[in-house]
Structure formats: structure tokens, C-alpha cells
Design a protein around this motif. Structure first.
Motif, PDB file in Angstrom:
ATOM      1  N   GLU A 154       4.557  -2.016  -2.995  1.00 14.90           N
ATOM      2  CA  GLU A 154       4.502  -1.802  -4.448  1.00 14.90           C
ATOM      3  C   GLU A 154       3.545  -0.662  -4.793  1.00 14.90           C
ATOM      4  N   LEU A 155       2.372  -0.650  -4.158  1.00 16.50           N
ATOM      5  CA  LEU A 155       1.331   0.315  -4.510  1.00 16.50           C
ATOM      6  C   LEU A 155       1.516   1.678  -3.839  1.00 16.50           C
ATOM      7  N   MET A 156       2.170   1.702  -2.669  1.00 17.16           N
ATOM      8  CA  MET A 156       2.359   2.923  -1.888  1.00 17.16           C
ATOM      9  C   MET A 156       1.062   3.740  -1.780  1.00 17.16           C
ATOM     10  N   PRO A 157       0.033   3.173  -1.168  1.00 23.11           N
ATOM     11  CA  PRO A 157      -1.246   3.878  -1.055  1.00 23.11           C
ATOM     12  C   PRO A 157      -1.149   5.072  -0.110  1.00 23.11           C
ATOM     13  N   ASP A 158      -2.042   6.040  -0.304  1.00 29.15           N
ATOM     14  CA  ASP A 158      -2.151   7.161   0.627  1.00 29.15           C
ATOM     15  C   ASP A 158      -2.771   6.692   1.932  1.00 29.15           C
ATOM     16  N   GLU A 159      -3.656   5.677   1.811  1.00 34.02           N
ATOM     17  CA  GLU A 159      -4.369   5.196   2.986  1.00 34.02           C
ATOM     18  C   GLU A 159      -4.828   3.756   2.752  1.00 34.02           C
ATOM     19  N   ILE A 160      -4.678   2.919   3.774  1.00 36.07           N
ATOM     20  CA  ILE A 160      -5.256   1.579   3.739  1.00 36.07           C
ATOM     21  C   ILE A 160      -6.606   1.706   4.430  1.00 36.07           C
ATOM     22  N   LEU A 161      -7.679   1.562   3.669  1.00 34.69           N
ATOM     23  CA  LEU A 161      -9.019   1.787   4.196  1.00 34.69           C
ATOM     24  C   LEU A 161      -9.513   0.605   5.011  1.00 34.69           C
ATOM     25  N   ALA A 162      -9.280  -0.621   4.525  1.00 31.17           N
ATOM     26  CA  ALA A 162      -9.766  -1.810   5.222  1.00 31.17           C
ATOM     27  C   ALA A 162      -9.101  -3.037   4.624  1.00 31.17           C
ATOM     28  N   VAL A 163      -9.109  -4.114   5.396  1.00 33.50           N
ATOM     29  CA  VAL A 163      -8.693  -5.431   4.911  1.00 33.50           C
ATOM     30  C   VAL A 163      -9.641  -6.457   5.509  1.00 33.50           C
ATOM     31  N   ALA A 202       4.663   2.652   8.008  1.00 32.16           N
ATOM     32  CA  ALA A 202       3.196   2.561   8.063  1.00 32.16           C
ATOM     33  C   ALA A 202       2.711   1.258   7.443  1.00 32.16           C
ATOM     34  N   VAL A 203       3.348   0.825   6.378  1.00 30.38           N
ATOM     35  CA  VAL A 203       2.986  -0.451   5.750  1.00 30.38           C
ATOM     36  C   VAL A 203       3.225  -1.592   6.731  1.00 30.38           C
ATOM     37  N   ARG A 204       4.384  -1.595   7.415  1.00 33.06           N
ATOM     38  CA  ARG A 204       4.677  -2.656   8.388  1.00 33.06           C
ATOM     39  C   ARG A 204       3.642  -2.687   9.504  1.00 33.06           C
ATOM     40  N   ILE A 205       3.229  -1.522   9.984  1.00 36.39           N
ATOM     41  CA  ILE A 205       2.217  -1.446  11.045  1.00 36.39           C
ATOM     42  C   ILE A 205       0.884  -2.001  10.553  1.00 36.39           C
ATOM     43  N   ALA A 206       0.469  -1.624   9.345  1.00 36.97           N
ATOM     44  CA  ALA A 206      -0.799  -2.110   8.792  1.00 36.97           C
ATOM     45  C   ALA A 206      -0.783  -3.622   8.630  1.00 36.97           C
ATOM     46  N   VAL A 207       0.326  -4.168   8.180  1.00 35.57           N
ATOM     47  CA  VAL A 207       0.441  -5.613   8.005  1.00 35.57           C
ATOM     48  C   VAL A 207       0.394  -6.312   9.361  1.00 35.57           C
ATOM     49  N   LYS A 208       1.059  -5.747  10.363  1.00 31.75           N
ATOM     50  CA  LYS A 208       1.058  -6.344  11.703  1.00 31.75           C
ATOM     51  C   LYS A 208      -0.359  -6.390  12.265  1.00 31.75           C
ATOM     52  N   VAL A 209      -1.119  -5.310  12.102  1.00 33.83           N
ATOM     53  CA  VAL A 209      -2.497  -5.278  12.584  1.00 33.83           C
ATOM     54  C   VAL A 209      -3.333  -6.336  11.879  1.00 33.83           C
ATOM     55  N   CYS A 210      -3.161  -6.467  10.576  1.00 39.05           N
ATOM     56  CA  CYS A 210      -3.899  -7.475   9.803  1.00 39.05           C
ATOM     57  C   CYS A 210      -3.581  -8.872  10.313  1.00 39.05           C
ATOM     58  N   TYR A 221      -8.581  -2.768   0.614  1.00 44.39           N
ATOM     59  CA  TYR A 221      -9.219  -1.567   0.075  1.00 44.39           C
ATOM     60  C   TYR A 221      -8.271  -0.423   0.387  1.00 44.39           C
ATOM     61  N   ILE A 222      -7.715   0.186  -0.656  1.00 45.00           N
ATOM     62  CA  ILE A 222      -6.776   1.276  -0.443  1.00 45.00           C
ATOM     63  C   ILE A 222      -7.214   2.509  -1.227  1.00 45.00           C
ATOM     64  N   ARG A 223      -6.712   3.647  -0.780  1.00 41.04           N
ATOM     65  CA  ARG A 223      -6.958   4.897  -1.488  1.00 41.04           C
ATOM     66  C   ARG A 223      -5.624   5.450  -1.942  1.00 41.04           C
ATOM     67  N   ARG A 224      -5.591   5.883  -3.192  1.00 45.03           N
ATOM     68  CA  ARG A 224      -4.436   6.591  -3.731  1.00 45.03           C
ATOM     69  C   ARG A 224      -4.980   7.764  -4.513  1.00 45.03           C
ATOM     70  N   GLY A 225      -4.798   8.947  -3.943  1.00 47.30           N
ATOM     71  CA  GLY A 225      -5.419  10.122  -4.534  1.00 47.30           C
ATOM     72  C   GLY A 225      -6.921   9.996  -4.429  1.00 47.30           C
ATOM     73  N   ALA A 226      -7.617  10.222  -5.533  1.00 49.39           N
ATOM     74  CA  ALA A 226      -9.081  10.134  -5.544  1.00 49.39           C
ATOM     75  C   ALA A 226      -9.569   8.727  -5.900  1.00 49.39           C
ATOM     76  N   LEU A 227      -8.649   7.805  -6.159  1.00 49.81           N
ATOM     77  CA  LEU A 227      -9.028   6.460  -6.589  1.00 49.81           C
ATOM     78  C   LEU A 227      -9.029   5.480  -5.420  1.00 49.81           C
ATOM     79  N   ILE A 228      -9.974   4.546  -5.455  1.00 52.72           N
ATOM     80  CA  ILE A 228     -10.050   3.452  -4.491  1.00 52.72           C
ATOM     81  C   ILE A 228      -9.727   2.166  -5.247  1.00 52.72           C
ATOM     82  N   LYS A 229      -8.836   1.364  -4.690  1.00 57.10           N
ATOM     83  CA  LYS A 229      -8.487   0.075  -5.302  1.00 57.10           C
ATOM     84  C   LYS A 229      -8.899  -1.044  -4.361  1.00 57.10           C
TER      85      LYS A 229
END
Length: 87
Positions: free
Chosen positions: A62-71, A5-13, A41-49
């Protein structure tokens, strides 16, 4: 989020902004302008980074987010503006 999923998100970016992966040299401080950098902008649990990186694959692994919200293309200045905007 797994490695695939990380590789796919990076490719889209990269496709969206035409950024090639760039490995930044070690730095003693944060540059205001870094070529090829993104604000993420990522989400991990209830936190947004909100953060900035020039190597999204490494950072998201490194961060292993639950979701990549936006870049978006951006610098540390843009990251700081977003922190103030969403405070």
C-alpha cells in the motif's frame, strides 16, 4: 520498491521473529496488544514513517516505500513510544 522487494522484506521479518502472516479482522479501534504485530520504519522521499501492522506485505504494498529502514516486534504502544522518541 517493487513487489518482489516487499516479499523479500516480509520474508526476512518472518524469519527473524517467526511471525506467520496474519490477517487481522476489521476493527473499530486500535488494540494495545496485537499478536504478531510489528513496528516498521520506512522512508519515502525525505519523509520517515513509523507505523504498526500485522500484515507487512499488504502494508508495504500500500505504502510503496523507497526503503524499509527497520522492523521490530511491537504493538501500538511501542509505535507511540517510538514516535515520541524520534519526535
Amino acid at each position: 520498491m517493487d513487489e518482489a522487494a516487499v516479499r523479500i522484506a516480509v520474508k526476512v521479518c518472518r524469519q527473524r521473529w517467526g511471525h506467520a502472516e496474519r490477517r487481522a479482522p476489521p476493527s473499530t479501534g486500535k488494540s494495545a496488544s496485537t499478536p504478531g504485530s510489528i513496528v516498521y520504519y520506512i522512508r519515502r522521499g525525505a519523509l520517515i514513517k513509523i507505523g504498526m501492522t500485522t500484515c507487512p506485505q499488504r502494508r508495504f504494498t500500500e505504502l510503496m516505500p523507497d526503503e524499509i529502514l527497520a522492523v521490530e516486534p511491537g504493538t501500538y504502544q511501542q509505535e507511540h513510544r517510538r514516535h515520541r522518541q524520534f519526535a
